[in-house]
Design a protein around this motif. Structure first.
Motif, PDB file in Angstrom:
ATOM      1  N   LEU A  23       1.932  27.631  -2.807  1.00  0.00           N
ATOM      2  CA  LEU A  23       1.179  26.854  -1.833  1.00  0.00           C
ATOM      3  C   LEU A  23       2.117  25.831  -1.198  1.00  0.00           C
ATOM      4  O   LEU A  23       2.425  24.809  -1.812  1.00  0.00           O
ATOM      5  CB  LEU A  23      -0.006  26.151  -2.492  1.00  0.00           C
ATOM      6  N   PRO A  24       2.612  26.108   0.011  1.00  0.00           N
ATOM      7  CA  PRO A  24       3.510  25.143   0.647  1.00  0.00           C
ATOM      8  C   PRO A  24       2.775  23.856   1.001  1.00  0.00           C
ATOM      9  O   PRO A  24       1.660  23.895   1.520  1.00  0.00           O
ATOM     10  CB  PRO A  24       3.991  25.874   1.908  1.00  0.00           C
ATOM     11  N   VAL A  25       3.404  22.731   0.704  1.00  0.00           N
ATOM     12  CA  VAL A  25       2.819  21.426   0.966  1.00  0.00           C
ATOM     13  C   VAL A  25       3.550  20.828   2.163  1.00  0.00           C
ATOM     14  O   VAL A  25       4.720  20.462   2.074  1.00  0.00           O
ATOM     15  CB  VAL A  25       2.942  20.517  -0.268  1.00  0.00           C
ATOM     16  N   VAL A  26       2.861  20.743   3.272  1.00  0.00           N
ATOM     17  CA  VAL A  26       3.493  20.443   4.557  1.00  0.00           C
ATOM     18  C   VAL A  26       3.194  19.025   5.027  1.00  0.00           C
ATOM     19  O   VAL A  26       2.045  18.585   4.997  1.00  0.00           O
ATOM     20  CB  VAL A  26       3.016  21.448   5.628  1.00  0.00           C
ATOM     21  N   VAL A  27       4.240  18.344   5.471  1.00  0.00           N
ATOM     22  CA  VAL A  27       4.100  17.050   6.131  1.00  0.00           C
ATOM     23  C   VAL A  27       4.612  17.233   7.553  1.00  0.00           C
ATOM     24  O   VAL A  27       5.821  17.362   7.777  1.00  0.00           O
ATOM     25  CB  VAL A  27       4.909  15.947   5.416  1.00  0.00           C
ATOM     26  N   LEU A  28       3.709  17.277   8.511  1.00  0.00           N
ATOM     27  CA  LEU A  28       4.091  17.497   9.906  1.00  0.00           C
ATOM     28  C   LEU A  28       3.978  16.200  10.702  1.00  0.00           C
ATOM     29  O   LEU A  28       2.922  15.572  10.719  1.00  0.00           O
ATOM     30  CB  LEU A  28       3.199  18.558  10.546  1.00  0.00           C
ATOM     31  N   THR A 188       7.648  22.240  -1.557  1.00  0.00           N
ATOM     32  CA  THR A 188       8.050  21.749  -0.240  1.00  0.00           C
ATOM     33  C   THR A 188       9.394  22.298   0.215  1.00  0.00           C
ATOM     34  O   THR A 188       9.794  22.072   1.349  1.00  0.00           O
ATOM     35  CB  THR A 188       8.140  20.214  -0.245  1.00  0.00           C
ATOM     36  N   TRP A 189      10.105  23.018  -0.675  1.00  0.00           N
ATOM     37  CA  TRP A 189      11.467  23.400  -0.322  1.00  0.00           C
ATOM     38  C   TRP A 189      11.532  24.347   0.871  1.00  0.00           C
ATOM     39  O   TRP A 189      12.495  24.339   1.633  1.00  0.00           O
ATOM     40  CB  TRP A 189      12.206  23.974  -1.528  1.00  0.00           C
TER      41      TRP A 189
END
Length: 218
Positions: A23-28, A188-189
């Motif tokens: 589950l990618p954890v994205v900060v946009l 997050t990588w």
């Protein structure tokens, strides 16, 4: 292209997340990048994404990504009932919070949104169970004891599934996914801020595909 909406008729949200176990954890910072990021992640084989409410762009990014029928979009770092409403109105299909907030959990349930609250202790896990939840976020995973702590907590809570997030990377991915109680890992990588800022979508796809492939044997 397979529709996530169609899948949800036969699969629950946790099962959809568990399909690739990442589950990618994205900060946009900029919502305009959301369509390209969604395309890059799905090209790498991912089915679900968590867009965090750490920036003002979160709701719009969720709205843009949720337009894709092949991607299950959730909202992360949800701290208040108001943010639950923002996420739901933008099209989020699930909510993740860093800790256990009874108000957030209750509001998610009122809106029919699956919620995965953070649970770092036995007490918080029991609170989740009392609320009718059996999948929790374990955050920050490495700082809390990592794989060993999850195994210890899973022993008495046999029905609980964990999504460890925080310090998970390619070096310890297999260790986490080797624990039967782990549903998926948050990472997050493959969506590092520098990659997103530079628009390196091919690299996002490459890292995503490598993560999905590494998770498969586990």
């Amino acid at each position: 292209m397979t529709s996530v909406q169609d899948d949800e008729q036969t699969k629950s949200v946790p099962e959809t997340i568990a399909a690739t176990r990442i589950l990618p954890v994205v900060v946009l910072e900029n919502a305009s990048a959301a369509p390209d990021l969604a395309a890059a992640l799905t090209a790498g084989g991912l089915r679900a994404i968590e867009v965090t409410f750490r920036t003002a762009a979160a709701a719009e990014a969720i709205r843009l990504m949720a337009e894709r029928p092949d991607l299950l979009v959730g909202a992360g770092t949800v701290l208040t009932p108001a943010q639950v409403d923002q996420a739901a109105d933008a099209g989020a299909k699930f909510v993740v919070s860093p800790g256990f907030s009874p108000a957030v959990v209750r509001h998610c349930q009122e809106r029919g949104l699956p919620v995965f609250p953070g649970a770092a202790t036995a007490t918080e896990i029991q609170m989740a169970l009392d609320a009718g939840l059996e999948t929790v976020k374990f955050f920050p995973a490495e700082q809390l004891g990592g794989v060993g702590m999850i195994k210890a907590l899973a022993a008495p809570f046999r029905s609980v599934r964990f999504i460890p997030t925080g310090g998970v990377n390619t070096g310890n991915l297999a260790d986490y996914l080797g624990v039967p109680a782990v549903l998926a890992v948050g990472g997050t990588w493959m969506v590092a801020p520098a990659l997103l800022a530079a628009g390196q979508w091919d690299e996002v796809t490459r890292l995503t595909a490598a993560a999905v492939a590494a998770a498969r044997p586990a």
